[in-house]
Motif scaffolding. Structure first.
Motif, short mmCIF file in Angstrom:
data_model
loop_
_atom_site.label_atom_id
_atom_site.label_comp_id
_atom_site.label_asym_id
_atom_site.label_seq_id
_atom_site.Cartn_x
_atom_site.Cartn_y
_atom_site.Cartn_z
N LEU A 15 0.83 -1.21 0.00
CA LEU A 15 0.00 0.00 0.00
C LEU A 15 0.87 1.27 0.00
O LEU A 15 0.76 2.12 -0.88
N TYR A 16 1.76 1.36 0.98
CA TYR A 16 2.54 2.60 1.12
C TYR A 16 3.62 2.72 0.04
O TYR A 16 4.01 3.83 -0.33
N ILE A 54 8.14 -1.64 5.01
CA ILE A 54 8.41 -1.09 3.69
C ILE A 54 7.39 0.02 3.43
O ILE A 54 6.32 0.00 4.06
N PRO A 55 7.66 0.97 2.57
CA PRO A 55 8.89 1.13 1.81
C PRO A 55 9.95 1.85 2.62
O PRO A 55 9.64 2.55 3.60
N GLN A 66 12.47 6.40 6.27
CA GLN A 66 11.23 5.63 6.31
C GLN A 66 10.07 6.58 6.57
O GLN A 66 10.25 7.66 7.11
N ASP A 67 8.92 6.12 6.20
CA ASP A 67 7.64 6.81 6.20
C ASP A 67 7.55 7.58 4.90
O ASP A 67 8.40 8.41 4.58
N THR A 68 6.48 7.26 4.17
CA THR A 68 6.32 7.84 2.84
C THR A 68 6.23 9.37 2.89
O THR A 68 6.68 10.04 1.96
N ARG A 151 -0.84 -13.39 8.87
CA ARG A 151 -0.46 -12.36 9.84
C ARG A 151 -1.13 -11.03 9.45
O ARG A 151 -1.74 -10.35 10.28
N PHE A 152 -1.06 -10.66 8.18
CA PHE A 152 -1.67 -9.38 7.76
C PHE A 152 -3.20 -9.43 7.87
O PHE A 152 -3.82 -8.45 8.29
N PHE A 155 -4.73 -8.43 11.10
CA PHE A 155 -4.81 -7.02 11.52
C PHE A 155 -6.25 -6.49 11.48
O PHE A 155 -6.55 -5.44 12.03
N HIS A 308 2.27 0.60 13.05
CA HIS A 308 1.01 1.29 13.32
C HIS A 308 0.69 1.14 14.81
O HIS A 308 -0.10 0.27 15.19
N HIS A 330 -1.15 7.65 14.48
CA HIS A 330 -0.49 8.10 13.24
C HIS A 330 -1.40 9.05 12.46
O HIS A 330 -0.93 9.99 11.82
#
Ligand SMILES: N[C@@H](CCC(=O)N[C@@H](CS)C(=O)NCC(=O)O)C(=O)O
Length: 384
Positions: A15-16, A54-55, A66-68, A151-152, A155, A308, A330
């Protein structure tokens, strides 16, 4: 090795990564995308970031970012051309609101359409996840991908996605797609003829999950084809688009905001407002219970580094249902950037913004405040 180009560690289904990639493509800076399965990434870069995520960007000078949002800030500071910051002060606030909306509010929706429909798109998702796993025999790769997917998918409850709220969530998405589609019938980008952080932020949910995954991709193509086309446009280097001959590659003159974008803002404020207010109240409650809320303290319910983090659970009325989920500090951090841009306006500009917020139902949301600011430091959220 750094060198003369940027390196983006990413995957096609992230996504990011979709936000950072479209920015790099439009910016036209030399960059190389490297898989998250890269041994250098896992062995050297991730330890520098502090947790798996990522990314991640490496600048030509070797800096790891890090962090878009931080990635975009970093490159904007050294490469202002082509200019993606709207010329008008009100336009800048609008762009910041939509960046935060896309990058945060729409995450649960994107995760819902990926994981609640896992069965219908299992092969696609498993193949995508397997791609990002270090080389091993194919069958083993698919099996490992399956574990990662579970795992995802796990969430979802923390994101508030439960059977009780799914119909309301899907209805809210149809509403959003309708106003976006109408906008993109007339304009190539959210703020007219040039992409801005509004577009990059909205690419986060709308590209990798909602346009690319089979189930939501079908929905988007069949109900909002102009939104789908925009996700393609956002991944081409050109700013002008053959779909819009004669449309100047510029932000609207006189700080104007397209009428069709006002409808998008209206939906964004109405859909996000109750949740952000709940996040702010939860944050203040968590803060009030801290024995020593020193600046620099990590914002996290258990003090652990997380992509997150949350600081407790929230529960609030939303579109006829009760939304229950982990809080999203966030979102507060990101939305505060738009609030700071708004607070900097004076005189005429402040009056025009107030008018726009009045017309789009955004005034109450822009006034949401926490009793202490949230900062990002060392790739995590901390108390200001
Ligand atoms: N705020 C971050 C979010 C990055 C993020 O959530 N990345 C996802 C992949 S798209 C991830 O690595 N998640 C791992 C996790 O949540 O543990 C950004 O903008 O870069």
């Amino acid at each position: 090795m750094a060198g003369d180009h940027y390196t983006l560690w990413a995957t096609p289904h992230s996504l990011y990564a979709g936000k950072a990639r479209s920015y790099l493509i439009k910016k036209g800076v030399p960059y190389r995308e490297v898989s998250a399965a890269d041994p250098e990434f896992l062995g050297k870069v991730i330890p520098q970031v502090g947790h798996m995520v990522i990314p991640v960007l490496r600048t030509p000078g070797g800096e790891i970012v890090q962090d878009t949002t931080a990635i975009i800030d970093q490159i904007e500071a050294v490469t202002p051309d082509p200019d993606f910051v709207p010329a008008g002060p009100v336009q800048r606030v609008v762009a910041a609101v939509l960046d935060a909306f896309g990058s945060n509010y729409l995450l649960p929706l994107a995760m819902h359409y990926r994981w609640s429909y896992r069965e219908q798109q299992e092969l696609f998702l498993r193949t995508e996840f397997a791609r990002a796993i270090p080389p091993m025999p194919h069958e083993q790769r698919l099996e490992t991908a399956g574990k990662l997917m579970t795992r995802f998918a796990g969430f979802l409850p923390n994101l508030g996605v439960t059977a009780a709220v799914i119909p309301a969530m899907e209805e809210s998405y149809a509403e959003l797609l309708a106003v976006l589609d109408k906008h993109f019938q007339q304009h190539p980008y959210l703020l007219g003829g040039r992409p801005s952080i509004a577009d990059f932020g909205m690419m986060a949910p709308l590209h990798a999950h909602l346009a690319r995954d089979p189930v939501p991709g079908f929905l988007m193509k069949t109900t909002a084809p102009n939104v789908f086309r925009w996700t393609e446009r956002m991944n081409t280097a050109a700013i002008e688009d053959a779909d819009f001959p004669g449309y100047a590659p510029a932000f609207p003159a006189d700080d104007a905001v397209p009428e069709t974008l006002e409808a998008v803002l209206n939906v964004a404020f109405a859909q996000w407002g109750p949740g952000l207010a709940a996040d702010a109240a939860c944050f203040d409650q968590w803060l009030a219970n801290l024995p020593d809320p020193a600046p620099g303290q990590m914002v996290s319910h258990n003090g652990a580094r997380q992509v997150h983090p949350h600081v407790g659970r929230v529960s609030y009325a939303w579109r006829g249902v009760t939304m229950e989920r982990g809080s999203q500090p966030h979102s507060l951090w990101h939305f505060a950037r738009a609030q700071a841009a708004a607070a900097a306006l004076t005189g005429e500009d402040a009056a025009r913004l107030a008018d726009l917020l009045g017309r789009t139902g955004g005034a109450a949301m822009m006034a949401i405040a926490t009793s202490r600011p949230i900062r990002r430091e060392n790739n995590v959220l901390v108390l200001g």
